[in-house]
Scaffold this motif. Structure first.
Motif, PDB file in Angstrom:
ATOM      1  N   ASP A 175      26.643  15.323  60.321  1.00 19.27           N
ATOM      2  CA  ASP A 175      26.892  15.688  58.928  1.00 19.27           C
ATOM      3  C   ASP A 175      28.295  16.253  58.750  1.00 19.27           C
ATOM      4  OD1 ASP A 175      24.362  14.900  58.200  1.00 19.27           O
ATOM      5  OD2 ASP A 175      23.493  16.910  58.241  1.00 19.27           O
ATOM      6  N   PHE A 176      28.728  17.034  59.729  1.00 20.10           N
ATOM      7  CA  PHE A 176      30.034  17.676  59.632  1.00 20.10           C
ATOM      8  C   PHE A 176      31.172  16.692  59.878  1.00 20.10           C
ATOM      9  CE2 PHE A 176      33.612  19.865  61.691  1.00 20.10           C
ATOM     10  CZ  PHE A 176      33.950  20.772  60.688  1.00 20.10           C
ATOM     11  N   ALA A 177      31.009  15.798  60.861  1.00 21.97           N
ATOM     12  CA  ALA A 177      32.099  14.897  61.237  1.00 21.97           C
ATOM     13  C   ALA A 177      32.397  13.866  60.147  1.00 21.97           C
ATOM     14  CB  ALA A 177      31.767  14.182  62.549  1.00 21.97           C
ATOM     15  N   GLY A 178      31.371  13.290  59.551  1.00 24.24           N
ATOM     16  CA  GLY A 178      31.564  12.331  58.463  1.00 24.24           C
ATOM     17  C   GLY A 178      32.361  11.101  58.869  1.00 24.24           C
ATOM     18  N   ARG A 179      32.084  10.556  60.058  1.00 19.40           N
ATOM     19  CA  ARG A 179      32.820   9.379  60.515  1.00 19.40           C
ATOM     20  C   ARG A 179      32.134   8.093  60.075  1.00 19.40           C
ATOM     21  NH1 ARG A 179      34.508   7.456  66.735  1.00 19.40           N
ATOM     22  NH2 ARG A 179      36.316   6.239  66.042  1.00 19.40           N
ATOM     23  N   ALA A 180      32.910   7.157  59.567  1.00 15.17           N
ATOM     24  CA  ALA A 180      32.371   5.871  59.137  1.00 15.17           C
ATOM     25  C   ALA A 180      31.967   5.027  60.344  1.00 15.17           C
ATOM     26  CB  ALA A 180      33.399   5.119  58.306  1.00 15.17           C
ATOM     27  N   ARG A 181      30.831   4.357  60.219  1.00 15.97           N
ATOM     28  CA  ARG A 181      30.393   3.450  61.269  1.00 15.97           C
ATOM     29  C   ARG A 181      31.344   2.242  61.318  1.00 15.97           C
ATOM     30  NH1 ARG A 181      25.341   4.778  63.190  1.00 15.97           N
ATOM     31  NH2 ARG A 181      24.157   6.244  61.903  1.00 15.97           N
ATOM     32  N   PRO A 182      31.348   1.521  62.441  1.00 11.52           N
ATOM     33  CA  PRO A 182      32.296   0.399  62.575  1.00 11.52           C
ATOM     34  C   PRO A 182      32.198  -0.634  61.448  1.00 11.52           C
ATOM     35  CG  PRO A 182      31.325   0.927  64.699  1.00 11.52           C
ATOM     36  CD  PRO A 182      30.604   1.756  63.695  1.00 11.52           C
ATOM     37  N   ASP A 183      30.972  -1.023  61.091  1.00 13.91           N
ATOM     38  CA  ASP A 183      30.851  -2.024  60.036  1.00 13.91           C
ATOM     39  C   ASP A 183      31.266  -1.465  58.678  1.00 13.91           C
ATOM     40  OD1 ASP A 183      28.631  -0.325  60.073  1.00 13.91           O
ATOM     41  OD2 ASP A 183      27.296  -1.832  59.230  1.00 13.91           O
ATOM     42  N   ILE A 184      31.077  -0.156  58.477  1.00 10.36           N
ATOM     43  CA  ILE A 184      31.506   0.476  57.226  1.00 10.36           C
ATOM     44  C   ILE A 184      33.025   0.524  57.160  1.00 10.36           C
ATOM     45  CG2 ILE A 184      31.389   2.560  55.829  1.00 10.36           C
ATOM     46  CD1 ILE A 184      28.747   1.001  56.098  1.00 10.36           C
ATOM     47  N   TYR A 185      33.652   0.818  58.274  1.00 12.65           N
ATOM     48  CA  TYR A 185      35.114   0.804  58.339  1.00 12.65           C
ATOM     49  C   TYR A 185      35.642  -0.577  57.987  1.00 12.65           C
ATOM     50  CZ  TYR A 185      39.710   0.379  60.563  1.00 12.65           C
ATOM     51  OH  TYR A 185      41.021   0.112  60.821  1.00 12.65           O
ATOM     52  N   GLU A 186      35.012  -1.604  58.513  1.00  5.26           N
ATOM     53  CA  GLU A 186      35.436  -2.976  58.219  1.00  5.26           C
ATOM     54  C   GLU A 186      35.264  -3.294  56.738  1.00  5.26           C
ATOM     55  OE1 GLU A 186      33.287  -6.659  59.774  1.00  5.26           O
ATOM     56  OE2 GLU A 186      34.980  -6.479  61.152  1.00  5.26           O
ATOM     57  N   CYS A 187      34.159  -2.799  56.174  1.00  9.86           N
ATOM     58  CA  CYS A 187      33.913  -2.993  54.741  1.00  9.86           C
ATOM     59  C   CYS A 187      34.995  -2.317  53.908  1.00  9.86           C
ATOM     60  CB  CYS A 187      32.532  -2.443  54.379  1.00  9.86           C
ATOM     61  SG  CYS A 187      32.109  -2.488  52.619  1.00  9.86           S
ATOM     62  N   LEU A 188      35.356  -1.102  54.275  1.00 12.43           N
ATOM     63  CA  LEU A 188      36.397  -0.375  53.549  1.00 12.43           C
ATOM     64  C   LEU A 188      37.745  -1.077  53.673  1.00 12.43           C
ATOM     65  CD1 LEU A 188      35.456   3.285  54.591  1.00 12.43           C
ATOM     66  CD2 LEU A 188      35.160   2.257  52.323  1.00 12.43           C
ATOM     67  N   GLN A 189      38.043  -1.585  54.860  1.00 12.23           N
ATOM     68  CA  GLN A 189      39.306  -2.289  55.071  1.00 12.23           C
ATOM     69  C   GLN A 189      39.399  -3.557  54.234  1.00 12.23           C
ATOM     70  OE1 GLN A 189      41.031   0.307  56.557  1.00 12.23           O
ATOM     71  NE2 GLN A 189      42.112  -1.343  57.620  1.00 12.23           N
TER      72      GLN A 189
END
Length: 267
Positions: A166-180
């Motif tokens: 909850d604290f780190a809030g890091r995007a998962r790999p597929d979410i990162y790809e979606c954002l990109q």
């Protein structure tokens, strides 16, 4: 995306080598302190309990209560809230490992399901498997102590994992790809920004190390069986961690940190 065939072949050989090595180490450790040969009638196998070890006490009950409360709050409340995106993208060798290990969507879905099954088995075995065995074979005092060792370890692992993600809030790999790619609904899921640390792997590693610690220190089964049990649970744990990377749920650095946290809690 289908990975190159030579990558899959190399991974298969690597996994086979790891399984063989872990099993060999487990058997060697289990046989390192053999039971002395007796000239009298063989006695029932006795577990090893160091007098310096404390039995279940108020500290165990208190820690378990606090950790369980935190875990329940995480599952019933915070799990339904999207943590803000604080960290997106690969670091260190994340990109290279992802490119080498990621599989197509259909295969990834099957691996993700398998990882869930392995996680459940890992998490349940110390309590559902070993506690009843200890009660039937060695008495209720040992079973009670094992139960509270399990309760402290597993509840604490779940609570720590949930709070850190909850604290780190890091995007998962597929979410990162979606954002990109400019996606507009990438962060709709509450799990979108809960990549770090690897939750399944942290909990599974805690359970796996706990199982090894109990078996190799106390010799619950006797003979080579404690070492083999440890080898099996470690192999299952590594498999789970690898499958979570292959199915694109986590970066490899998520898993490394998750495994380190779980190992510290489980020992």
């Amino acid at each position: 995306r289908d990975p190159p065939r030579d990558v899959l072949t190399a991974m298969a050989r690597w996994c086979t080598a790891v399984i063989a090595a872990v099993a060999l180490v487990g058997v060697s450790v289990a046989q390192a302190e053999p039971t002395p040969i007796s000239t009298t009638t063989p006695k029932k196998h006795q577990v090893h309990w160091d007098p310096a070890w404390s039995h279940a006490n108020a500290w165990d009950y208190t820690v378990t209560g606090i950790a369980l409360t935190a875990a329940v709050l995480e599952l019933t409340y915070f799990q339904n809230i999207n943590p803000p995106l604080r960290w997106s993208g690969p670091i260190l060798f994340d990109s290279g490992v992802r490119d080498a290990m990621r599989v197509d969507t259909k295969t990834g879905s099957a691996l993700e399901t398998t990882a869930w099954v392995l996680w459940g088995l890992q998490f349940a075995y110390p309590t559902v498997g070993d506690v009843p065995f200890a009660w039937a074979r060695h008495g209720k005092q040992l079973a009670w102590d094992l139960l509270w060792q399990d309760a402290v370890t597993l509840s604490l692992a779940g609570a720590v994992d949930g709070m850190l993600r909850d604290f780190a809030g890091r995007a998962r790999p597929d979410i990162y790809e979606c954002l990109q790619a400019g996606g507009t609904h990438c962060l709709d899921s509450p799990e979108a920004t809960r990549s770090f640390p690897g939750g399944h792997f942290a909990n599974s590693t805690a359970a796996s190390v706990l199982t090894c610690t109990q078996h190799l220190y106390m010799r619950l089964y006797g003979g080579p069986w404690d070492g083999l049990t440890c080898a099996l649970t470690l192999t299952s744990n590594v498999t789970l961690g690898v499958f979570r990377i292959m199915s694109d749920n986590h970066w490899v650095t998520d898993q490394i940190v998750g495994g380190a946290i779980g190992g510290l809690i489980g020992f």
